[in-house]
Design a protein around this motif. Structure first.
Motif, PDB file in Angstrom:
ATOM      1  N   ARG A   1      36.643  45.195  30.124  1.00 47.96           N
ATOM      2  CA  ARG A   1      36.542  44.033  29.225  1.00 47.96           C
ATOM      3  C   ARG A   1      37.571  42.971  29.592  1.00 47.96           C
ATOM      4  N   ILE A   2      38.823  43.435  29.834  1.00 48.35           N
ATOM      5  CA  ILE A   2      39.905  42.484  30.145  1.00 48.35           C
ATOM      6  C   ILE A   2      39.562  41.720  31.424  1.00 48.35           C
ATOM      7  N   LEU A   3      39.165  42.452  32.467  1.00 48.61           N
ATOM      8  CA  LEU A   3      38.892  41.805  33.753  1.00 48.61           C
ATOM      9  C   LEU A   3      37.777  40.771  33.601  1.00 48.61           C
ATOM     10  N   SER A   4      36.740  41.145  32.878  1.00 49.24           N
ATOM     11  CA  SER A   4      35.627  40.187  32.811  1.00 49.24           C
ATOM     12  C   SER A   4      35.990  38.976  31.939  1.00 49.24           C
ATOM     13  N   ARG A   5      36.773  39.199  30.858  1.00 47.74           N
ATOM     14  CA  ARG A   5      37.159  38.045  30.033  1.00 47.74           C
ATOM     15  C   ARG A   5      38.078  37.095  30.806  1.00 47.74           C
ATOM     16  N   VAL A   6      39.024  37.660  31.562  1.00 50.22           N
ATOM     17  CA  VAL A   6      39.955  36.791  32.313  1.00 50.22           C
ATOM     18  C   VAL A   6      39.170  35.968  33.337  1.00 50.22           C
ATOM     19  N   LYS A   7      38.244  36.631  33.988  1.00 51.94           N
ATOM     20  CA  LYS A   7      37.448  35.951  35.013  1.00 51.94           C
ATOM     21  C   LYS A   7      36.595  34.840  34.380  1.00 51.94           C
ATOM     22  N   ASN A   8      35.899  35.199  33.318  1.00 53.31           N
ATOM     23  CA  ASN A   8      34.922  34.256  32.763  1.00 53.31           C
ATOM     24  C   ASN A   8      35.519  33.220  31.823  1.00 53.31           C
ATOM     25  N   GLU A   9      36.403  33.664  30.942  1.00 49.76           N
ATOM     26  CA  GLU A   9      36.929  32.709  29.948  1.00 49.76           C
ATOM     27  C   GLU A   9      38.041  31.835  30.524  1.00 49.76           C
ATOM     28  N   LEU A  10      38.823  32.399  31.465  1.00 57.52           N
ATOM     29  CA  LEU A  10      39.930  31.613  32.022  1.00 57.52           C
ATOM     30  C   LEU A  10      39.586  31.049  33.401  1.00 57.52           C
ATOM     31  N   ASN A  11      38.390  31.361  33.867  1.00 61.04           N
ATOM     32  CA  ASN A  11      37.949  30.899  35.188  1.00 61.04           C
ATOM     33  C   ASN A  11      38.967  31.194  36.298  1.00 61.04           C
ATOM     34  N   ALA A  12      39.504  32.403  36.261  1.00 61.49           N
ATOM     35  CA  ALA A  12      40.516  32.768  37.262  1.00 61.49           C
ATOM     36  C   ALA A  12      39.860  32.902  38.639  1.00 61.49           C
ATOM     37  N   ASP A  13      40.633  32.565  39.694  1.00 61.55           N
ATOM     38  CA  ASP A  13      40.105  32.738  41.060  1.00 61.55           C
ATOM     39  C   ASP A  13      40.107  34.214  41.441  1.00 61.55           C
TER      40      ASP A  13
ATOM     41  N   GLY B   1      48.801  30.809  29.812  1.00 64.03           N
ATOM     42  CA  GLY B   1      49.527  32.057  29.511  1.00 64.03           C
ATOM     43  C   GLY B   1      49.166  32.592  28.136  1.00 64.03           C
ATOM     44  N   ARG B   2      49.092  31.685  27.165  1.00 67.00           N
ATOM     45  CA  ARG B   2      48.761  32.125  25.804  1.00 67.00           C
ATOM     46  C   ARG B   2      47.376  32.763  25.753  1.00 67.00           C
ATOM     47  N   LYS B   3      46.427  32.113  26.434  1.00 67.43           N
ATOM     48  CA  LYS B   3      45.050  32.653  26.391  1.00 67.43           C
ATOM     49  C   LYS B   3      44.985  34.021  27.067  1.00 67.43           C
ATOM     50  N   LEU B   4      45.744  34.153  28.147  1.00 66.89           N
ATOM     51  CA  LEU B   4      45.751  35.434  28.865  1.00 66.89           C
ATOM     52  C   LEU B   4      46.325  36.533  27.962  1.00 66.89           C
ATOM     53  N   LEU B   5      47.455  36.215  27.328  1.00 72.58           N
ATOM     54  CA  LEU B   5      48.088  37.231  26.478  1.00 72.58           C
ATOM     55  C   LEU B   5      47.248  37.511  25.235  1.00 72.58           C
ATOM     56  N   GLN B   6      46.474  36.499  24.804  1.00 74.15           N
ATOM     57  CA  GLN B   6      45.600  36.700  23.643  1.00 74.15           C
ATOM     58  C   GLN B   6      44.549  37.783  23.955  1.00 74.15           C
ATOM     59  N   ILE B   7      44.077  37.766  25.187  1.00 77.18           N
ATOM     60  CA  ILE B   7      43.068  38.770  25.573  1.00 77.18           C
ATOM     61  C   ILE B   7      43.679  40.167  25.459  1.00 77.18           C
TER      62      ILE B   7
END
Ligand code: ASP
Length: 452
Positions: free
Chosen positions: A363-375, A323-329
Motif C-alpha cells: 500500500r505504501i509503495l503504491s501510494r507514494v508512487k501514485n499520490e506523490l508522483n515519485a520517480d 515531506g508532510r505528505k510522505l509522512l502522512q502515508i
C-alpha cells in the motif's frame, strides 16, 4: 527517600528475594520498592510473564488451561516455601489467576494485559508478606490506587494525574511494595506497559514522591560502554547523562527501559543501576549533567531490524509539503519513523521493520508512487543502526572521520549517516550482517586505543 526497583532475576527465587530484603533493610531511606514478576532463575528457565502470556493465549483459544495455570502457581509456591511463608498466599494467587482467566475476553489485548500483570501483582503481595514475616513492616499497594494510564489504542503511558495521586506515598511509615509493569485507566481497566516496563513504574514512583534517588536493581554491575556479548571486556560506565542513556537504550542497551527515563528526567531524580547479586558495587549513575573529561565517546550501541523507504523525485526540494505528505502515508498505516536523512531530490525514511507487513508495504509503495508522483520508490529491509554516543562529542573534531574510517576497514558500506542536532550522537545505518564487526571496530577506535 529512595525508590528501588528490582527486576525479574532479582525476584526470581526465594534466595534472590532474601537478597532484596537485605538490600532494602540496609538503608532505611529505601521506602518504596517496585518489583517485577519472577524472571529466569537460569539461562534455560522461563519468565513468569512468558508463562502468563502462554496461559492467556490458551484461555483465548478456549483450550484446557489448568496445567498452564498450575505451572505459574507452582513457581510462586516454590518461592513461598523457600521463604517459609504459609500457603495461604499461594491460595490467594491461585484464586486470583482463576478469576483473571474468567475475565472479559471481548478485547484480546486487554485480556492478555490483565493476565500478564498477574506476575508482578502477585509477586508484590508475596514480597510484602515476606517482609512482614521477617519483621520489616511492609504494605502492598496496588496501581489501582493512583497509577492512572491512558486508554487504548495508544501505547500505555501514565497520565499526569498519576503523579499527584501517588505523591502521598512519600509519607509512608512502612515499606511500600508496588507491582511494576501496569496501571489502570480512569474506567478501571488494567493496561500493561511494554515488556520490561517495571522500570517505568519505578521511575513514575520516584518522580511522584520526588525521591532523592531511583535505584534500579538488575543482574549486572553496571552499564557497559558496548555490548559485552560482542566486545571483549568493555569499559564500565560509571556516570552517564539522561540524554546519553536515552540514545544508547534506543539502540540495544536493554539494561534500562528507554521510556523509563522520562518521568525521572522531568524532575531530575538521578538513577543508579545496581546489581542485586553484588550490591556493594557502585553501579552506573544516570544524572542530569556531568562534567566531560577524558573520552568524548561514552558508549556505542547497535540494533538490527530496521527498514528504509527510499523515495526520489526530481526537484523534490522545491515541492512544498512533500515531506508532510510522505509522512502522512506512514501515519495512516500507524507507523512511527526513526530518521529521515535526505538529499536534494531524495529522502529515506528509516523505521523499525516489525511495523511492516507485506500488505502495508504494498500500500505504501503504491501510494507514494501514485499520490506523490515519485520517480523511484523502494522499501529495503535488513539494516542495523550503530549509534555512537557521548556528551564530549560536541567539542571534538574529526570524530565522524574516525568512525567512518573504522567502519570502512570492515568492508561495510555506510548506507546512512545522521548526526542529531544536539551532537551527542552519531548514527550510522549499515547492512545487518556487518553489525558486530563494526561494533568491534568502533570500540577499538574509541576505547581500546586510549587515544582521546
Ligand atoms: N515482567 C515484565 C517483563 O518480563 C516486566 C518487567 O519485568 O519489567 O517484561
Amino acid at each position: 527517600m529512595i525508590v528501588c526497583k528490582f527486576g525479574g532475576t532479582s525476584v526470581a527465587s526465594a534466595e534472590q528475594i532474601q537478597k532484596v530484603a537485605n538490600i532494602v533493610k540496609s538503608n532505611p531511606a529505601r521506602k518504596i520498592v517496585a518489583v517485577s514478576a519472577p524472571g529466569k532463575r537460569s539461562g534455560d528457565d522461563i519468565k513468569v510473564t512468558d508463562l502468563l502470556i502462554n496461559l492467556a493465549m490458551a484461555a483465548l483459544k478456549n483450550e484446557e488451561i489448568e496445567e498452564e495455570l498450575q505451572i505459574v502457581v507452582n513457581r510462586f509456591m516454590a518461592i513461598a516455601d523457600g521463604l517459609e511463608l504459609d500457603h495461604t498466599i499461594c491460595d490467594v494467587i491461585a484464586e486470583d489467576l482463576h478469576e483473571r482467566v474468567q475475565g472479559d475476553k471481548s478485547n484480546k489485548e486487554l485480556f492478555i494485559d490483565s493476565i500478564k500483570a498477574a506476575g508482578e501483582d502477585n509477586n508484590a503481595k508475596l514480597i510484602a508478606a515476606y517482609f512482614n514475616s521477617i519483621g520489616m513492616p511492609a504494605r502492598y499497594v496496588s496501581p489501582k490506587d493512583g497509577l492512572v494510564v491512558n486508554d487504548l489504542p495508544e501505547r500505555t503511558y501514565a497520565l499526569p494525574e498519576a503523579y499527584a495521586n501517588l505523591a502521598p506515598l512519600k509519607s509512608t511509615k512502612e515499606i511500600i511494595v508496588f507491582p511494576g509493569f501496569f496501571g489502570y485507566t480512569k474506567a478501571g481497566i488494567l493496561r500493561t506497559f511494554d515488556r520490561g516496563g517495571s522500570d517505568i513504574t519505578g521511575s513514575i514512583l520516584a518522580a511522584a514522591v520526588e525521591a532523592e534517588l531511583y535505584e534500579n536493581f538488575t543482574d549486572v554491575d553496571c552499564v557497559f560502554s558496548a555490548n559485552p556479548k560482542v566486545v571483549n571486556d568493555p569499559v564500565e560506565i560509571k556516570e552517564i547523562t539522561y540524554r546519553e542513556m536515552r540514545e544508547l537504550s534506543y539502540a540495544g542497551f536493554s539494561v534500562f527501559h528507554d521510556e523509563a527515563l522520562m518521568p525521572v528526567y522531568k524532575i531530575g531524580v538521578p538513577v543508579n543501576i545496581k546489581n542485586t547479586n553484588n550490591p556493594s558495587a557502585p553501579g552506573t549513575r544516570i544524572v542530569p549533567r556531568r562534567s566531560v573529561t577524558g573520552r568524548p565517546v561514552t558508549g556505542i550501541s547497535a540494533d538490527s531490524g530496521f527498514s528504509t523507504l527510499y523515495v526520489s523525485k526530481y526537484l523534490m526540494n522545491r515541492e512544498v509539503g512533500f515531506g508532510r505528505k510522505l509522512l502522512q502515508i506512514l501515519e495512516d498505516e500507524n507507523i512511527s519513523y526513526e530518521h529521515t536523512p535526505s538529499g536534494l531530490d531524495d529522502i529515506s525514511v528509516i523505521m523499525r521493520s516489525n511495523q511492516i507487513t507485506l500488505e502495508n508495504e504494498e500500500r505504501i509503495l503504491s501510494r507514494v508512487k501514485n499520490e506523490l508522483n515519485a520517480d523511484d520508490v523502494q522499501m529495503r529491509h535488513g539494516f542495523s543502526m550503530i549509534v555512537i554516543v557521548g556528551e564530549g562529542m560536541r567539542n571534538n573534531t574529526g570524530l565522524a572521520a574516525r568512525a567512518a574510517t573504522a567502519i570502512s576497514k570492515t568492508g561495510a558500506n555506510i548506507e546512512m549517516i545522521n548526526q542529531g542536532s544536539s551532537e551527542v550522537s552519531l548514527v550510522f545505518g549499515v547492512l545487518q550482517e556487518y553489525e558486530n564487526q563494526i561494533l568491534q571496530a568502533l570500540y577499538e577506535e574509541f576505547f581500546a586505543h586510549a587515544r582521546v
